[in-house]
Design a protein around this motif. Structure first.
Motif, PDB file in Angstrom:
ATOM      1  N   LEU A   1       0.827  -1.203   0.000  1.00  0.00           N
ATOM      2  CA  LEU A   1       0.000   0.000   0.000  1.00  0.00           C
ATOM      3  C   LEU A   1       0.862   1.255   0.000  1.00  0.00           C
ATOM      4  O   LEU A   1       0.545   2.249  -0.665  1.00  0.00           O
ATOM      5  CB  LEU A   1      -0.930   0.010   1.217  1.00  0.00           C
TER       6      LEU A   1
ATOM      7  N   VAL B   1       0.621   4.164  -2.805  1.00  0.00           N
ATOM      8  CA  VAL B   1       0.356   5.563  -2.438  1.00  0.00           C
ATOM      9  C   VAL B   1       1.540   6.448  -2.804  1.00  0.00           C
ATOM     10  O   VAL B   1       1.370   7.573  -3.300  1.00  0.00           O
ATOM     11  CB  VAL B   1       0.036   5.680  -0.932  1.00  0.00           C
TER      12      VAL B   1
ATOM     13  N   VAL C   1       1.460   7.149  -6.485  1.00  0.00           N
ATOM     14  CA  VAL C   1       0.391   8.095  -6.802  1.00  0.00           C
ATOM     15  C   VAL C   1       0.817   9.515  -6.451  1.00  0.00           C
ATOM     16  O   VAL C   1       0.636  10.455  -7.244  1.00  0.00           O
ATOM     17  CB  VAL C   1      -0.904   7.725  -6.042  1.00  0.00           C
ATOM     18  N   ILE C   2       1.395   9.677  -5.272  1.00  0.00           N
ATOM     19  CA  ILE C   2       1.865  11.003  -4.857  1.00  0.00           C
ATOM     20  C   ILE C   2       2.912  11.525  -5.828  1.00  0.00           C
ATOM     21  O   ILE C   2       2.892  12.697  -6.231  1.00  0.00           O
ATOM     22  CB  ILE C   2       2.453  10.945  -3.430  1.00  0.00           C
TER      23      ILE C   2
ATOM     24  N   VAL D   1      -3.015  13.184   2.357  1.00  0.00           N
ATOM     25  CA  VAL D   1      -2.549  12.039   1.582  1.00  0.00           C
ATOM     26  C   VAL D   1      -1.094  11.719   1.915  1.00  0.00           C
ATOM     27  O   VAL D   1      -0.723  10.554   2.114  1.00  0.00           O
ATOM     28  CB  VAL D   1      -2.698  12.305   0.072  1.00  0.00           C
TER      29      VAL D   1
ATOM     30  N   TYR E   1       0.633   8.438   3.742  1.00  0.00           N
ATOM     31  CA  TYR E   1       1.800   7.665   3.295  1.00  0.00           C
ATOM     32  C   TYR E   1       2.771   7.461   4.455  1.00  0.00           C
ATOM     33  O   TYR E   1       3.315   6.375   4.643  1.00  0.00           O
ATOM     34  CB  TYR E   1       2.502   8.384   2.146  1.00  0.00           C
TER      35      TYR E   1
END
Length: 265
Positions: free
Chosen positions: A90, A94, A97-98, A108, A112
């Motif tokens: 995960l 993440v 994505v960031i 967000v 992380y």
């Protein structure tokens, strides 16, 4: 010059875009007028600063450390493996994505940090179970390397020249590919291979990773410094702090592995 860290590459790329000047002030030296209307908010400058990046970095580190401590004491050994792997995968998702979506949302990025905290807390607990005292040694060594590189950069003893950045970024990218391939082989074969078996090759590989991770801080500092000089919006401070956290996690894990090699009976 792009960083191997996608986050800092985004900061660097954004720094090249045109930007608005603040009313009553000219554009930063060397930069044209225009761009980034969000720089001005209610008549005051809302720009990325070194103090802001430091505060955000400390916030992420504190969140990661606190979550790691909670995971260490709350998650029992019986379910450590699935929770560890879940937090790791995960965290990777993440993080990507960031990085590639250029997310600057504090929630967000703090999320992380929580995922990384769970992962680091559990993997540290596992190492500590087999090698008592190893975690404290690794934490001290990691922070010492980070502070040393920050001091060397501040005193201009190490300079982030274009040639230096090209070499370090190339080395980091190469190591990332090698580690990814080695991890895939481990998933399918169950064997860590010579790069992680604690032998001479593994020791040498970890030493190379530690050196490159340390030098990557210089690249990171330069990217953040350029973003500040360009007058980027304050939100980019979260990306800079996120990039530093990613490098610190990598450095810590490599130091943890290296110490474990020398702690085996």
């Amino acid at each position: 010059m792009k960083s191997s860290n996608p986050v800092l590459s985004r900061i660097s790329a954004a720094a090249q875009q045109p930007r608005y000047s603040v009313p009553g002030q000219g554009a930063p030296a060397g930069y044209p007028e225009g761009g980034y209307p969000e720089v001005v908010q209610s008549g005051h400058v809302d720009r990325m600063t070194i103090d802001d990046v430091v505060v955000k970095t400390v916030t992420l580190l504190a969140t990661t450390a606190a979550t790691a401590a909670i995971a260490w004491y709350v998650v029992p050994f019986e379910v450590m493996r699935p929770v560890l792997y879940a937090s790791m995968f995960l965290g990777v998702i993440v993080g990507l994505v960031i990085s590639f979506a250029q997310v600057t949302n504090a929630a967000v990025i703090l999320g992380y940090a929580v995922l990384e905290g769970v992962f680091l807390g559990l993997i540290s607990k596992a190492y500590e179970y087999f090698f008592e005292g190893i975690v404290l040694q690794a934490v001290i060594a990691t922070l010492s390397v980070f502070l040393a590189m920050a001091a060397l950069y501040k005193m201009k003893i190490i300079r982030a020249t274009p040639k230096f950045m090209k070499i370090v970024i190339g080395a980091a990218a190469g190591l990332a590919v090698v580690m990814l391939v080695n991890f895939v082989i481990y998933l399918f074969s169950g064997s860590v291979g010579p790069l992680r078996d604690g032998g001479p090759i593994a020791i040498g590989f970890s030493l190379v990773c530690i050196v490159v991770a340390a030098l990557m801080f210089v690249v990171n500092f330069k990217q953040i410094e350029d973003g500040i000089a360009a007058g980027l919006p304050r939100k980019y401070g979260w990306l800079g702090a996120f990039g530093i956290l990613v490098e610190l996690v990598w450095l810590y894990l490599e130091i943890l592995r290296l110490i474990s090699y020398f702690s085996e009976d």
